[in-house]
Design an enzyme around this catalytic site. Structure first.
Site, PDB file in Angstrom:
ATOM      1  N   HIS A 117       0.809  -1.221   0.000  1.00  0.00           N
ATOM      2  CA  HIS A 117       0.000   0.000   0.000  1.00  0.00           C
ATOM      3  C   HIS A 117       0.844   1.273   0.000  1.00  0.00           C
ATOM      4  CE1 HIS A 117      -3.643  -2.406   1.739  1.00  0.00           C
ATOM      5  NE2 HIS A 117      -3.380  -2.690   0.488  1.00  0.00           N
ATOM      6  N   SER A 186      -6.973  -7.365   9.845  1.00  0.00           N
ATOM      7  CA  SER A 186      -8.376  -7.759   9.986  1.00  0.00           C
ATOM      8  C   SER A 186      -8.838  -8.533   8.752  1.00  0.00           C
ATOM      9  CB  SER A 186      -9.251  -6.523  10.174  1.00  0.00           C
ATOM     10  OG  SER A 186      -9.067  -5.655   9.081  1.00  0.00           O
TER      11      SER A 186
HETATM   12  P1  NAD Z   1      -7.097  -3.023  10.569  1.00  0.00           P
HETATM   13  O1  NAD Z   1      -7.017  -1.761  11.363  1.00  0.00           O
HETATM   14  O2  NAD Z   1      -8.301  -3.272   9.736  1.00  0.00           O
HETATM   15  O3  NAD Z   1      -6.959  -4.273  11.570  1.00  0.00           O
HETATM   16  C1  NAD Z   1      -5.962  -4.357  12.560  1.00  0.00           C
HETATM   17  C2  NAD Z   1      -5.949  -5.785  13.073  1.00  0.00           C
HETATM   18  O4  NAD Z   1      -4.896  -5.900  14.005  1.00  0.00           O
HETATM   19  C3  NAD Z   1      -7.239  -6.196  13.796  1.00  0.00           C
HETATM   20  O5  NAD Z   1      -7.607  -7.488  13.351  1.00  0.00           O
HETATM   21  C4  NAD Z   1      -6.846  -6.208  15.282  1.00  0.00           C
HETATM   22  O6  NAD Z   1      -7.539  -7.211  15.988  1.00  0.00           O
HETATM   23  C5  NAD Z   1      -5.366  -6.532  15.191  1.00  0.00           C
HETATM   24  N1  NAD Z   1      -4.503  -6.014  16.259  1.00  0.00           N
HETATM   25  C6  NAD Z   1      -4.574  -4.808  16.885  1.00  0.00           C
HETATM   26  N2  NAD Z   1      -3.547  -4.668  17.746  1.00  0.00           N
HETATM   27  C7  NAD Z   1      -2.814  -5.823  17.653  1.00  0.00           C
HETATM   28  C8  NAD Z   1      -1.628  -6.276  18.296  1.00  0.00           C
HETATM   29  N3  NAD Z   1      -0.953  -5.517  19.181  1.00  0.00           N
HETATM   30  N4  NAD Z   1      -1.154  -7.509  17.973  1.00  0.00           N
HETATM   31  C9  NAD Z   1      -1.814  -8.288  17.070  1.00  0.00           C
HETATM   32  N5  NAD Z   1      -2.935  -7.901  16.442  1.00  0.00           N
HETATM   33  C10 NAD Z   1      -3.426  -6.681  16.719  1.00  0.00           C
HETATM   34  O7  NAD Z   1      -5.753  -3.082   9.725  1.00  0.00           O
HETATM   35  P2  NAD Z   1      -5.405  -3.751   8.322  1.00  0.00           P
HETATM   36  O8  NAD Z   1      -5.957  -5.137   8.264  1.00  0.00           O
HETATM   37  O9  NAD Z   1      -3.947  -3.524   8.132  1.00  0.00           O
HETATM   38  O10 NAD Z   1      -6.213  -2.904   7.223  1.00  0.00           O
HETATM   39  C11 NAD Z   1      -6.345  -1.508   7.289  1.00  0.00           C
HETATM   40  C12 NAD Z   1      -5.710  -0.701   6.161  1.00  0.00           C
HETATM   41  O11 NAD Z   1      -5.268   0.480   6.780  1.00  0.00           O
HETATM   42  C13 NAD Z   1      -4.504  -1.270   5.488  1.00  0.00           C
HETATM   43  O12 NAD Z   1      -4.720  -1.180   4.145  1.00  0.00           O
HETATM   44  C14 NAD Z   1      -3.318  -0.349   5.871  1.00  0.00           C
HETATM   45  O13 NAD Z   1      -2.635   0.073   4.710  1.00  0.00           O
HETATM   46  C15 NAD Z   1      -3.935   0.859   6.476  1.00  0.00           C
HETATM   47  N6  NAD Z   1      -3.313   1.323   7.750  1.00  0.00           N
HETATM   48  C16 NAD Z   1      -1.963   1.245   7.947  1.00  0.00           C
HETATM   49  C17 NAD Z   1      -1.396   1.666   9.150  1.00  0.00           C
HETATM   50  C18 NAD Z   1       0.101   1.574   9.328  1.00  0.00           C
HETATM   51  O14 NAD Z   1       0.842   1.719   8.371  1.00  0.00           O
HETATM   52  N7  NAD Z   1       0.600   1.317  10.544  1.00  0.00           N
HETATM   53  C19 NAD Z   1      -2.192   2.153  10.180  1.00  0.00           C
HETATM   54  C20 NAD Z   1      -3.573   2.236   9.939  1.00  0.00           C
HETATM   55  C21 NAD Z   1      -4.127   1.811   8.710  1.00  0.00           C
END
Ligand code: NAD
Length: 237
Positions: A117, A186
């Protein structure tokens, strides 16, 4: 469970890993749902992270990403990121596929990696997609120094195509993996969400690490480890 996962990884020669926002949560970077607080609480991420939103209100979108970019710059990789960099050093055929745009895997030392992404730390021209290193002026967004078109973050927005070469590498790694590790995602955002099941159909064992198994698949050949990625990954690796 942890012992089983450890044994599976020890024996594997081909490993693919998919990570999502959950792996960076312990570094202090909010997942998408958690990021919509304060000033941004009234927005839905699907409404901000789109080309249409940028066309409608480029200043707002630039500001949202500028704030997230600043946040990311102050965060460091956690033991989960570091464990995956270590796993890469031990496995002959390895690919880390991340949906994250925060650059923390690279900061942890991961090299055999695709950022599906994009990366929020980079900026590109909204007209030709070429990366831009620096810009001047106070405009939000600033103009491209080459052509004057508005600059935008180098991330893939909802409704945009994934970078083709990166996605091909990811699907090839999923098809050939013996073990596919899915961490902190997720599994809702396609097409990345399908990668673990593509691997599963091609015979891989899938290890799911997530703080909540809600919405995650279970069944034959799928091992679920419930807990924090930053605690479980160092134990498993
Ligand atoms: P999501 O927010 O939809 O899901 C996060 C998942 O992580 C959930 O299933 C949750 O239960 C789990 N989770 C939360 N804390 C955790 C931990 N400490 N250990 C293990 N699991 C944990 O995220 P996604 O599936 O990556 O999809 C969201 C979209 O948002 C992606 O396309 C991404 O590009 C973008 N995004 C990226 C960032 C980043 O770069 N850090 C942050 C926010 C969103």
């Amino acid at each position: 469970m942890i012992d089983t996962a450890r044994r599976l990884l020890l024996e594997a020669r081909r490993v693919a890993v998919l990570t999502g926002a959950g792996i960076s949560a312990e570094s202090g970077i909010p997942t998408f749902r958690d990021a919509m607080s304060g000033l941004w609480a009234r927005y839905n991420p699907e409404e901000l992270a789109t080309p249409e939103a940028f066309a409608r209100n480029p200043g707002l979108i630039w500001d949202w990403y500028a704030e997230r970019r600043m946040k990311v710059a102050s965060c460091a990789p956690n033991p989960g990121h570091l464990a995956l960099a270590e796993l890469e050093r031990r496995v002959p055929e390895f690919l880390l596929i991340t949906q994250n745009v925060d650059g923390l895997h690279a900061a942890a030392g991961s090299r055999r990696m695709v950022e599906l992404h994009g990366n929020i730390r980079r900026v590109k021209c909204s007209r030709d997609g070429e990366p831009v290193e620096s810009w001047s002026g106070d405009d939000r967004p600033p103009p491209c120094p080459r052509c004057g078109a508005p600059l935008r973050p180098d991330v893939v927005w909802f409704g945009e195509m994934l970078p083709e070469e990166e996605f091909t590498r990811a699907t090839e790694a999923a098809r050939s993996a013996e073990i596919f590790l899915s961490v902190g995602t997720s599994n809702l955002v396609e097409p990345a969400a399908s990668l673990p099941w593509l691997a599963h159909r091609h015979g891989a064992k899938v290890i799911v690490i997530n703080s909540s198994m809600e919405g995650q698949r279970s069944g034959d050949g799928i091992l679920q480890l419930t807990g924090l990625a930053g605690e479980l990954l160092p134990k498993v690796v």
